[in-house]
Design a protein around this motif. Structure first.
Motif, PDB file in Angstrom:
ATOM      1  N   ASP A  31      14.790  53.561  54.947  1.00  0.00           N
ATOM      2  CA  ASP A  31      14.193  52.912  56.056  1.00  0.00           C
ATOM      3  C   ASP A  31      15.272  52.512  57.410  1.00  0.00           C
ATOM      4  O   ASP A  31      16.748  52.590  57.400  1.00  0.00           O
ATOM      5  N   GLU A  32      15.113  51.732  58.149  1.00  0.00           N
ATOM      6  CA  GLU A  32      16.005  50.930  59.524  1.00  0.00           C
ATOM      7  C   GLU A  32      16.699  50.448  58.440  1.00  0.00           C
ATOM      8  O   GLU A  32      17.500  50.627  59.227  1.00  0.00           O
ATOM      9  N   GLY A  77      24.008  55.165  57.259  1.00  0.00           N
ATOM     10  CA  GLY A  77      23.684  55.916  57.843  1.00  0.00           C
ATOM     11  C   GLY A  77      22.007  56.673  57.457  1.00  0.00           C
ATOM     12  O   GLY A  77      21.073  56.610  56.978  1.00  0.00           O
ATOM     13  N   SER A  78      21.306  57.071  58.557  1.00  0.00           N
ATOM     14  CA  SER A  78      20.154  57.578  58.455  1.00  0.00           C
ATOM     15  C   SER A  78      19.481  59.196  58.269  1.00  0.00           C
ATOM     16  O   SER A  78      18.740  59.209  57.771  1.00  0.00           O
ATOM     17  N   LYS A  79      20.651  59.694  58.059  1.00  0.00           N
ATOM     18  CA  LYS A  79      20.119  60.894  57.025  1.00  0.00           C
ATOM     19  C   LYS A  79      19.632  61.183  55.836  1.00  0.00           C
ATOM     20  O   LYS A  79      20.315  60.128  54.950  1.00  0.00           O
ATOM     21  N   ALA A 115      19.514  52.375  56.423  1.00  0.00           N
ATOM     22  CA  ALA A 115      20.206  52.917  57.666  1.00  0.00           C
ATOM     23  C   ALA A 115      21.212  52.441  58.004  1.00  0.00           C
ATOM     24  O   ALA A 115      21.756  53.327  58.404  1.00  0.00           O
ATOM     25  N   GLN A 171      14.724  59.180  52.720  1.00  0.00           N
ATOM     26  CA  GLN A 171      14.792  58.374  53.446  1.00  0.00           C
ATOM     27  C   GLN A 171      15.256  56.749  53.808  1.00  0.00           C
ATOM     28  O   GLN A 171      14.329  56.447  53.409  1.00  0.00           O
TER      29      GLN A 171
END
Length: 92
Positions: free
Chosen positions: A22-23, A30-32, A26, A20
């Protein structure tokens, strides 16, 4: 006598396990959650799309505002340092 076929090398499961971003990361990839291999591909697509690979020293990556956040505020890092810095922005 039948000869045994060499099997294709199995990819390391750790690289295939989704991580994952992080912000900060992302904002670039991207955030996926995605496997490290895909994350690296997306990072390179971003770098090439924005012309961030140094023209003279191809091993160096010039950071834009989004990448500066991932690179701990550095404006330029080597490809090898980039890998280490990106790892700091992953949540398993």
């Amino acid at each position: 006598m039948a000869t045994k076929k060499k099997s294709a090398r199995k990819p390391n499961a750790a690289f295939l396990k989704p991580v994952q971003p992080d912000e900060k990361l992302a904002a670039v990839v991207g955030s996926k959650p995605l496997p490290r291999t895909e994350l690296t591909k997306k990072l390179w697509v971003y770098i090439k799309k924005h012309g961030l690979q140094d023209k003279k020293k191809r091993i160096m990556i010039n950071a834009d505002d989004a990448l500066k956040k991932v690179f701990n505020g550095k404006s330029q890092v080597s490809m090898f340092e980039m890998t280490k810095l990106v790892s700091n922005h992953l949540e398993d």
